[in-house]
Scaffold this motif. Structure first.
Motif, PDB file in Angstrom:
ATOM      1  N   THR A  74     -20.778   9.242 -11.678  1.00 43.81           N
ATOM      2  CA  THR A  74     -19.929   8.168 -12.167  1.00 43.81           C
ATOM      3  C   THR A  74     -18.505   8.435 -11.713  1.00 43.81           C
ATOM      4  OG1 THR A  74     -19.339   9.253 -14.274  1.00 43.81           O
ATOM      5  CG2 THR A  74     -21.333   7.880 -14.240  1.00 43.81           C
ATOM      6  N   HIS A  75     -17.725   7.381 -11.627  1.00 48.46           N
ATOM      7  CA  HIS A  75     -16.294   7.533 -11.337  1.00 48.46           C
ATOM      8  C   HIS A  75     -15.521   6.532 -12.181  1.00 48.46           C
ATOM      9  CE1 HIS A  75     -12.684   8.626  -9.164  1.00 48.46           C
ATOM     10  NE2 HIS A  75     -12.386   7.344  -9.170  1.00 48.46           N
ATOM     11  N   PRO A  76     -14.583   7.000 -13.029  1.00 48.83           N
ATOM     12  CA  PRO A  76     -14.209   8.405 -13.208  1.00 48.83           C
ATOM     13  C   PRO A  76     -15.390   9.228 -13.716  1.00 48.83           C
ATOM     14  CG  PRO A  76     -12.605   6.929 -14.232  1.00 48.83           C
ATOM     15  CD  PRO A  76     -13.796   6.108 -13.889  1.00 48.83           C
ATOM     16  N   SER A  77     -15.392  10.509 -13.391  1.00 49.61           N
ATOM     17  CA  SER A  77     -16.473  11.384 -13.820  1.00 49.61           C
ATOM     18  C   SER A  77     -16.323  11.728 -15.294  1.00 49.61           C
ATOM     19  CB  SER A  77     -16.471  12.668 -12.976  1.00 49.61           C
ATOM     20  OG  SER A  77     -15.189  13.274 -13.007  1.00 49.61           O
ATOM     21  N   ASP A  78     -17.448  11.981 -15.950  1.00 51.67           N
ATOM     22  CA  ASP A  78     -17.432  12.364 -17.350  1.00 51.67           C
ATOM     23  C   ASP A  78     -16.838  13.768 -17.478  1.00 51.67           C
ATOM     24  OD1 ASP A  78     -17.817  12.295 -20.048  1.00 51.67           O
ATOM     25  OD2 ASP A  78     -19.947  12.792 -19.963  1.00 51.67           O
ATOM     26  N   THR A  79     -16.105  14.002 -18.539  1.00 51.54           N
ATOM     27  CA  THR A  79     -15.491  15.306 -18.750  1.00 51.54           C
ATOM     28  C   THR A  79     -15.936  15.888 -20.082  1.00 51.54           C
ATOM     29  OG1 THR A  79     -13.538  14.266 -19.751  1.00 51.54           O
ATOM     30  CG2 THR A  79     -13.438  14.758 -17.385  1.00 51.54           C
ATOM     31  N   ILE A  80     -15.879  17.211 -20.193  1.00 54.99           N
ATOM     32  CA  ILE A  80     -16.239  17.890 -21.431  1.00 54.99           C
ATOM     33  C   ILE A  80     -15.220  17.518 -22.511  1.00 54.99           C
ATOM     34  CG2 ILE A  80     -16.466  20.153 -22.549  1.00 54.99           C
ATOM     35  CD1 ILE A  80     -17.404  21.241 -19.846  1.00 54.99           C
ATOM     36  N   PRO A  81     -15.646  17.010 -23.653  1.00 59.61           N
ATOM     37  CA  PRO A  81     -14.689  16.608 -24.703  1.00 59.61           C
ATOM     38  C   PRO A  81     -14.104  17.818 -25.424  1.00 59.61           C
ATOM     39  CG  PRO A  81     -16.936  16.303 -25.468  1.00 59.61           C
ATOM     40  CD  PRO A  81     -17.040  16.725 -24.029  1.00 59.61           C
ATOM     41  N   PHE A  82     -12.881  17.678 -25.911  1.00 58.89           N
ATOM     42  CA  PHE A  82     -12.278  18.715 -26.745  1.00 58.89           C
ATOM     43  C   PHE A  82     -11.162  18.104 -27.574  1.00 58.89           C
ATOM     44  CE2 PHE A  82      -9.406  18.595 -23.203  1.00 58.89           C
ATOM     45  CZ  PHE A  82      -8.174  19.025 -23.674  1.00 58.89           C
ATOM     46  N   ASP A  83     -10.784  18.795 -28.647  1.00 58.84           N
ATOM     47  CA  ASP A  83      -9.751  18.337 -29.565  1.00 58.84           C
ATOM     48  C   ASP A  83      -8.377  18.720 -29.010  1.00 58.84           C
ATOM     49  OD1 ASP A  83      -8.146  17.594 -31.655  1.00 58.84           O
ATOM     50  OD2 ASP A  83      -9.126  18.852 -33.162  1.00 58.84           O
ATOM     51  N   LYS A  84      -7.510  17.731 -28.793  1.00 57.38           N
ATOM     52  CA  LYS A  84      -6.194  17.969 -28.204  1.00 57.38           C
ATOM     53  C   LYS A  84      -5.099  18.192 -29.247  1.00 57.38           C
ATOM     54  CE  LYS A  84      -7.459  14.942 -24.349  1.00 57.38           C
ATOM     55  NZ  LYS A  84      -7.126  13.705 -23.606  1.00 57.38           N
ATOM     56  N   GLU A  85      -5.443  18.078 -30.512  1.00 57.43           N
ATOM     57  CA  GLU A  85      -4.444  18.131 -31.578  1.00 57.43           C
ATOM     58  C   GLU A  85      -3.684  19.461 -31.578  1.00 57.43           C
ATOM     59  OE1 GLU A  85      -4.044  17.434 -36.418  1.00 57.43           O
ATOM     60  OE2 GLU A  85      -6.016  17.547 -35.467  1.00 57.43           O
ATOM     61  N   ASN A  86      -2.354  19.370 -31.653  1.00 59.08           N
ATOM     62  CA  ASN A  86      -1.436  20.512 -31.814  1.00 59.08           C
ATOM     63  C   ASN A  86      -1.376  21.460 -30.616  1.00 59.08           C
ATOM     64  OD1 ASN A  86      -0.660  19.686 -34.379  1.00 59.08           O
ATOM     65  ND2 ASN A  86      -2.252  20.882 -35.391  1.00 59.08           N
ATOM     66  N   ILE A  87      -2.007  21.117 -29.516  1.00 55.18           N
ATOM     67  CA  ILE A  87      -1.942  21.983 -28.333  1.00 55.18           C
ATOM     68  C   ILE A  87      -0.676  21.637 -27.546  1.00 55.18           C
ATOM     69  CG2 ILE A  87      -3.080  22.679 -26.193  1.00 55.18           C
ATOM     70  CD1 ILE A  87      -5.737  21.917 -27.430  1.00 55.18           C
ATOM     71  N   PRO A  88       0.196  22.614 -27.259  1.00 54.39           N
ATOM     72  CA  PRO A  88       1.431  22.341 -26.511  1.00 54.39           C
ATOM     73  C   PRO A  88       1.148  21.718 -25.150  1.00 54.39           C
ATOM     74  CG  PRO A  88       1.475  24.536 -27.466  1.00 54.39           C
ATOM     75  CD  PRO A  88       0.076  24.023 -27.657  1.00 54.39           C
ATOM     76  N   GLU A  89       2.089  20.925 -24.665  1.00 58.38           N
ATOM     77  CA  GLU A  89       1.881  20.137 -23.447  1.00 58.38           C
ATOM     78  C   GLU A  89       1.498  20.984 -22.245  1.00 58.38           C
ATOM     79  OE1 GLU A  89       4.196  16.763 -20.718  1.00 58.38           O
ATOM     80  OE2 GLU A  89       5.216  17.747 -22.394  1.00 58.38           O
TER      81      GLU A  89
END
Length: 215
Positions: A74-89
């Motif tokens: 597929t395009h865009p390709s599927d990516t592994i999900p993860f929680d982005k909360e509180n992670i510095p930029e």
């Protein structure tokens, strides 16, 4: 980049494509857009689909093998999900690049960016040392994190180090399995460093609210 498909004529037939949206993470059966195309000399079909999530409506190109009954790409390709909360930029950007590289089968690049993620965590937490090994050791003294995760970070450091040096005899042994395990382990490190404290804060806030309601 996401392009939302709104106000389009939806096809009433086509190959049934059920997957996770690469844009919003919604799982579902994607809606047909136009007619699918099939090469007469193969079982492969390709076309365009739209995410069924009304808040997304992101588009996706696909190639499907009717003989194997599976999505080839597929395009865009599927990516592994993860929680982005509180992670510095800076940490988030490095880890997202690792995940994006993995989704495009660029496993050596992904390993390098996992190592970069560790470097960014050390920098964010002011861990010192003249190399990554020393900085990770120092990081362990600055944060509350299980010893197993500290040891795991040293293993991830070595994986990235092999990938970054072309003269290494092991760099091209890094494949899908090694990178996927490394990504999952890095997700746990990010949770421990940036998210457990926030989760505990939410739990304490909830408990305080309940106590106030009972008084």
């Amino acid at each position: 980049m996401i392009f939302k498909l709104t106000g389009v004529n939806q096809g009433s037939s086509g190959t049934r494509i059920s997957t996770r949206c690469p844009h919003c993470g919604h799982n579902g059966t994607f809606e047909s857009i136009g007619n699918d195309i099939q090469n007469n000399n193969s079982n492969r079909v390709f076309g365009i689909r739209r995410c069924p999530n009304e808040k997304c409506f992101g588009h996706m190109f696909f190639v499907y093998d009717k003989g194997q009954k599976n999505i080839v790409v597929t395009h865009p390709s599927d990516t592994i999900p993860f929680d982005k909360e509180n992670i510095p930029e800076n940490v988030l950007n490095a880890f997202q690049e690792a995940i994006l590289s993995h989704s495009n089968n660029c496993f050596i690049a992904s390993a390098i960016m996992i190592r970069k993620t560790l470097e960014e965590i050390c920098m964010d937490r002011n861990a010192t040392g003249n190399n990554l090994y020393k900085r990770l050791e120092d990081l362990g003294s600055k944060i509350v994190i299980p010893q197993e995760l500290i040891e795991g970070m040293q293993e991830l450091r070595l994986l990235g180090n092999d990938a970054a040096h072309i003269e290494s005899n092991t760099f091209d042994e890094i494949g899908k399995n090694e990178v996927e395990i490394s990504i999952e382990f890095t997700k746990e490190i990010l949770k421990a460093v940036y998210q457990y404290e926030s989760l505990l804060g939410k739990l304490r806030s909830l408990k305080k609210t309940k106590e106030e309601e009972n008084n």
